[in-house]
Design an enzyme around this catalytic site. Sequence first.
Site, PDB file in Angstrom:
ATOM      1  N   ALA A 388      46.061  49.021  17.074  1.00  0.00           N
ATOM      2  CA  ALA A 388      46.255  49.816  18.290  1.00  0.00           C
ATOM      3  C   ALA A 388      44.974  50.635  18.451  1.00  0.00           C
ATOM      4  CB  ALA A 388      47.482  50.707  18.138  1.00  0.00           C
ATOM      5  N   ALA A 389      44.002  50.048  19.085  1.00  0.00           N
ATOM      6  CA  ALA A 389      42.626  50.517  18.904  1.00  0.00           C
ATOM      7  C   ALA A 389      42.055  51.410  20.002  1.00  0.00           C
ATOM      8  CB  ALA A 389      41.718  49.308  18.749  1.00  0.00           C
ATOM      9  N   ALA A 390      42.613  51.340  21.198  1.00  0.00           N
ATOM     10  CA  ALA A 390      41.968  52.041  22.309  1.00  0.00           C
ATOM     11  C   ALA A 390      42.187  53.553  22.196  1.00  0.00           C
ATOM     12  CB  ALA A 390      42.552  51.537  23.628  1.00  0.00           C
ATOM     13  N   ASP A 412      44.614  46.217  21.591  1.00  0.00           N
ATOM     14  CA  ASP A 412      45.445  47.246  22.220  1.00  0.00           C
ATOM     15  C   ASP A 412      46.310  46.590  23.281  1.00  0.00           C
ATOM     16  OD1 ASP A 412      45.317  50.522  22.120  1.00  0.00           O
ATOM     17  OD2 ASP A 412      46.169  49.748  23.988  1.00  0.00           O
ATOM     18  N   ASP A 439      50.448  42.566  22.495  1.00  0.00           N
ATOM     19  CA  ASP A 439      51.465  43.411  21.898  1.00  0.00           C
ATOM     20  C   ASP A 439      51.456  43.113  20.399  1.00  0.00           C
ATOM     21  OD1 ASP A 439      53.715  44.559  20.847  1.00  0.00           O
ATOM     22  OD2 ASP A 439      54.974  44.117  22.582  1.00  0.00           O
ATOM     23  N   ASP A 457      46.983  52.752  13.754  1.00  0.00           N
ATOM     24  CA  ASP A 457      46.990  54.127  14.259  1.00  0.00           C
ATOM     25  C   ASP A 457      48.012  54.092  15.398  1.00  0.00           C
ATOM     26  OD1 ASP A 457      46.110  56.779  14.569  1.00  0.00           O
ATOM     27  OD2 ASP A 457      44.773  56.197  16.191  1.00  0.00           O
ATOM     28  N   CYS A 514      49.366  60.729  15.132  1.00  0.00           N
ATOM     29  CA  CYS A 514      48.983  62.114  15.394  1.00  0.00           C
ATOM     30  C   CYS A 514      50.249  62.884  15.766  1.00  0.00           C
ATOM     31  CB  CYS A 514      47.897  62.221  16.454  1.00  0.00           C
ATOM     32  SG  CYS A 514      48.324  61.461  17.999  1.00  0.00           S
TER      33      CYS A 514
END
Length: 738
Positions: A388-390, A412, A439, A457, A514
């Site tokens: 999930a990179a963006a 992403d 996905d 992430d 986060c």
Amino acid sequence: MGKGRRMKKQGPPAPLDESTISLIKKRKSAEPDTKTDLGKKRRRAETEDEETVLKEAPKKKVNGAVNGGSKDVKKAVAKELKTKNKPVEKKAKLVESDDEDSWEDEDMSGSEGDEMMENDEFDDLDGVSDVSMDSEDDEDDEEDSVWDSDEEDHPRQTMFSDDEDLSDAEEKLTAANIEGLSKKLDAQKRAEQEEAEQELKESAMQTNIAGDRPDVFADADEAGKAGLAPDMQLLRTRITDTIRILGDLKSLGQPGKSRTDYVNLLIQDISTYYGYTPFLAEKLFNLFTPMEAFAFFEANETPRPVVIRTNTLRTNRRSLAQALINRGVVLEPVGKWSKVGLQVFESAVPLGATPEYLAGHYILQAASSFLPVMALAPQPNERILDMAAAPGGKTTYISALLRNTGCVIANDASKPRAKGLIGNIHRLGCKNTIVTNLDARTAFPKAMGGFDRVLLDAPCTGTGVISKDPSVKTSKNERDFLAIPHMQRQLLLAAIDSVDHSSKTGGYLVYSTCSVTVEENEAVVQYVLRKRPNVKIVDTGLGDFGSEGFISYMGKQFDPKMKLTRRYFPHRENVDGFFVCKLKKTGPSPVPKKGSVDGAAAATGSADKSDKDATSTDADDVMVDKTPIADEDGTVMDVGGAFGPFDEDEDAERIARAERNRLRRKGLNPKAVLNKPKGKSEADGKSKDKKTESQSEKKETETKSASSEKTKNSTDSKPVKVKSKDKKKSDKPKRAEK
Ligand SMILES: C[S@@+](CC[C@H](N)C(=O)[O-])C[C@H]1O[C@@H](n2cnc3c(N)ncnc32)[C@H](O)[C@@H]1O
């Protein structure tokens, strides 16, 4: 961001060398008035105490170095409780830490300026996939501070760039740069501390008067009866009074009032004062003691330090620091824990528009966002998946640590965000990166697997970044805290199944969010530990910075190794709230058994016809990695039949149970509410929503599975199969609603 020194020149900065530094120092000492402080400091630093001054300067700083930990929290909260009548804005310095013992030289944090983020990585955080997700920053690399459990094989120095040799010249440069600022802040801090101490004395005197039991309920009742808008000043006073009372209920509590009465009042006041829904206020409050909860809510009212990461693919930190100083940026190294982070205190120019920014010499990135990549510790030439990179803060950090070797698959699910990701990858000169827009729950490891390391992430509720996105206070509801962890569990299983456990250099994955809630962190990890006994929690390599993960929470026990996970909080470390867990894959993911739905593919939820057929074959026909799953001491583990895929039904059960508990807490009878005809109650609506969501998720999964490209690379999950039986089962109305 406040005004700093004026920009002096706009051309390309001269490379930094000692003579340049001296020149700058001289020039600066000659500057009049406004720079007097700096000039004086510099002169002082050049005397016999220079070494000391330069070392000390970075430690004492603005808004809270990231050092700290519980000592700081206590100090800060104590200060808060004493200075209870101060307006919120003043709390910017709440978390100041003068604890110079821990992280002595490695302060990490500090400055601010949200506006700097505006044109960067945080600006398109909305509208991601089917659940709300959270924005995260970027990242950076870290080098020498990273020590990994496989360090023997990969000595740290191999990871680090020439930037590392940072050394005296840079330290002097940056120390001189912020010294004036530091002194000013120290003076302010001293004054505040004196004031706080004075208030503390007065407050203690009052509290000690026998029989002085503040009646916080009287105010609350009066305001309630009068239907008045809350008086924020009074509210704050009542919050601090209630916390004080809870600290010594026996002597300060009103007769007839229980701890629960006070806690409820406190949560209600916190919710009103800081603008959270009562639901979220309670959820976050429950993570801490009342005092610490107060510090946490306070910290969410102030921005975290602005930090930039040097892109070592384009430059080194020393040159970058010099270039930015020349443009009027006041900065310093973020701490010894990072060779590439720079903390920005003031800037005369927008950091998202400098020539250095445009040339990809740095990326704006929150300090805590460095941590997952540091924990991942990518090694040159590895194949890495960033699920999930963006917008790519962490991807580009990984790429830099690989020094453009190996290969990074940056995926992403959001197309608009993937575009931003591509932009950052180009700007920062990452040449070993491929962007995919899939996905990740269904695409991996089906489309591609066998990675040396995987970073997840995960999309999350964002309760760790409320200072950046205050809308979280009211936008995240109970449903989010069920649906998002559900998605996180799916993603994490797919992440595990995408790792090559027999990788010679890796076999690791890092899960980060986060968010600070247990549901999104320890509970997700606990779930996958049960589903995948072929992974174990290992040390993150991030040292003592941050706090240990919970091993128990509200009656739930977690794996004792959950201690090895790390939590970061705005009020403790002055960074965004973050959770980092590192896992080592010790064996292959489940092999579909004859007549069962177990298997990595099942974990992804894929369920096409070929899968069904595959399930009916003998497991021995399936190409799988047969390496036994070994425990830490090398003992081969008997995984029995416990191994399993992502279980929609089980998750539905979990969600339904949470829903029933919620209704019970509200004093409602879950049976009565949930059995009502559709659309007759709020609970029905929710339950329906969940079902619909789950079904549509399944549909999406099927569609994507059908179109997904099959790959040969997956070590664990070659045959992708899901029993149609299982699928049917989970399409049924949720069992839990019976
Ligand atoms: C916390 S952000 C990632 C931040 C990123 N790692 C960085 O450092 O810049 C979470 C990302 O997950 C993506 N996402 C959400 N659902 C996803 C899914 N099912 N598969 C892949 N990516 C997903 C979102 O689009 C969002 O960009």
